[in-house]
Design a protein around this motif. Sequence first.
Motif, PDB file in Angstrom:
ATOM      1  N   PHE A  52       0.859  -1.229   0.073  1.00 42.78           N
ATOM      2  CA  PHE A  52      -0.025   0.012  -0.105  1.00 42.78           C
ATOM      3  C   PHE A  52       0.967   1.249   0.090  1.00 42.78           C
ATOM      4  N   TRP A  53       1.826   1.232   1.079  1.00 42.82           N
ATOM      5  CA  TRP A  53       2.859   2.297   0.878  1.00 42.82           C
ATOM      6  C   TRP A  53       3.759   2.485  -0.147  1.00 42.82           C
TER       7      TRP A  53
ATOM      8  N   GLY B 289       1.608   3.763  -3.123  1.00 47.59           N
ATOM      9  CA  GLY B 289       1.333   4.742  -2.803  1.00 47.59           C
ATOM     10  C   GLY B 289       2.276   6.258  -2.988  1.00 47.59           C
ATOM     11  N   ARG B 290       3.370   6.107  -2.253  1.00 49.19           N
ATOM     12  CA  ARG B 290       4.425   6.729  -2.268  1.00 49.19           C
ATOM     13  C   ARG B 290       5.096   6.850  -3.472  1.00 49.19           C
TER      14      ARG B 290
ATOM     15  N   MET C 291       0.850   9.887  -4.373  1.00 51.88           N
ATOM     16  CA  MET C 291      -0.474   9.765  -3.829  1.00 51.88           C
ATOM     17  C   MET C 291      -0.532   9.843  -2.368  1.00 51.88           C
TER      18      MET C 291
ATOM     19  N   THR D 178      -6.191   9.162  -1.294  1.00 49.05           N
ATOM     20  CA  THR D 178      -6.042   8.905  -2.718  1.00 49.05           C
ATOM     21  C   THR D 178      -5.665   7.456  -2.938  1.00 49.05           C
ATOM     22  N   THR D 179      -4.585   6.816  -2.336  1.00 48.77           N
ATOM     23  CA  THR D 179      -4.278   5.400  -2.211  1.00 48.77           C
ATOM     24  C   THR D 179      -5.252   4.744  -1.865  1.00 48.77           C
TER      25      THR D 179
ATOM     26  N   THR E  66      -7.972   4.433  -4.669  1.00 42.82           N
ATOM     27  CA  THR E  66      -7.452   3.805  -6.155  1.00 42.82           C
ATOM     28  C   THR E  66      -6.872   2.674  -5.865  1.00 42.82           C
ATOM     29  N   TRP E  67      -5.915   2.531  -4.953  1.00 40.41           N
ATOM     30  CA  TRP E  67      -5.317   0.873  -5.168  1.00 40.41           C
ATOM     31  C   TRP E  67      -6.069   0.124  -3.878  1.00 40.41           C
ATOM     32  N   THR E  68      -6.528   0.608  -2.913  1.00 43.28           N
ATOM     33  CA  THR E  68      -7.282  -0.445  -2.004  1.00 43.28           C
ATOM     34  C   THR E  68      -8.486  -0.988  -2.733  1.00 43.28           C
TER      35      THR E  68
END
Length: 460
Positions: A420-421, A424-425, A429, A433-434, A437-439
């Motif tokens: 996740f990190w 995002g990083r 993001m 936002t992460t 989008t990603w979750t």
Amino acid sequence: MENFTQTLGAGPLLGIAAGAVALILLLVIRFKVHAFLALILVSLLTAFATGIPAGEIVNTLVTSFGGTLGSVALLIGLGAMLGKMVEHSGGARILADKLVDIFGEKRAPFALGLASLIMGFPIFFDAGLVVMLPIIFAVARRMGGNNVLLYGIPAATAFSVMHVFVPPHPGPVAATELYGANLGLVLLVGILIAFPIWYLTGYLWGKFVSTKYILPVPALFGSIDEDQPANPPKPSTVIAMLLLPLVLIFMNTGLDFLDGAGVVDAENQTWVQILSTIGSSPVALLISVLVATAVLGHRRGEQGTALEKVLDSSLGPVCSVILITGAGGMFGGVLRASGIGDALSNSLEAIGLPIIVAAYVIAVILRVAQGSATVALVTTAGLMAPAVVAGSFSPLEIAAITLASAAGSVFASHVNDSGFWLVGRLMGMDVKTTLKTWTVQQSLESLAGFALTLVIFWIG
């Protein structure tokens, strides 16, 4: 263990199993105990709690641990070496550039995602994403520079899909071993479902979220990747390196099928035995690594110590994964020896919950609770394997159960997941936002994977 008779009923045994899983989560999440240590400790406590004879406990733990590592360590280690050779040679970048040239800049998101799917076969999620991101950012800048998610989400999803569903990645390999599934069959089914899962939850989802969140390309890697070699291999060479283990493993699977159909005789025909040995997963990957070392290393001018260091650098990052996988196998071995698997199987039959559904739900709960897809998958497989063995399922059904567990293990990546990190990083993001989008993407990937494995299960 032959003289051991379980005297506890199904209720207490299932209570111990639930308590064991809860304790693993508590140790890992609340007290930050390393998953390797937590799994060993809980395996030991579970063995005592279920009444396994004290004199047999250590032997049960060590045998289960070693039995899992016997195949898993070879596959993960050799797979990591193959991926490192492809990455170090510049093959990842040259393949991506070629695909963009073929598909055109307008289809660059599709091309980069397709390249990531191909590269995701031997390369782990984290390493693959870091390798591809400089290429992704360069293409995104060429197309305007303000739509990183359009290119980044499909590529990140591709690596995630391959990492979750396709051997030789550690999760599916460990689950295959614990469930007693046919690795060639799991590999074949995993590859078949990988593309539709990626297309629906990666490519189309990336196109959608890129219209909702307009993000500039982060300046993490500069304008180009300066570390790429000056003499990378041809795209066809890279593709051949990635196809070699697949062809060898599929050859073995085909021979098994022909043997079962009576076309060949594996017991009495030496050539069949030789080809089967060559097509076994450890030998296939060993051959592939040796060929990659010669083609991507020696032929490009790398020799001796330098090449040895490249291969050695691939093993450090996977050691923790290998040990956690072995400890998960230890936990599963204790559950099998204690009779918890039989109790779980009987209970699932009593409430009418199909094992494939139970495996998915348990993996989802573990994933959301503690974050690691590998720990969630290994723990689920260890818990459910005895019930699967007792269920007399066909090889295809066991492969589907294995991949359903894998689908559950990727659900809802959030703040307790390192991926996740990372995503995002690297893509610039913030947390909100992460999550959006990603979750959500990981949840869609999980659901799509489970839906397709259900279809495979019904066919089987």
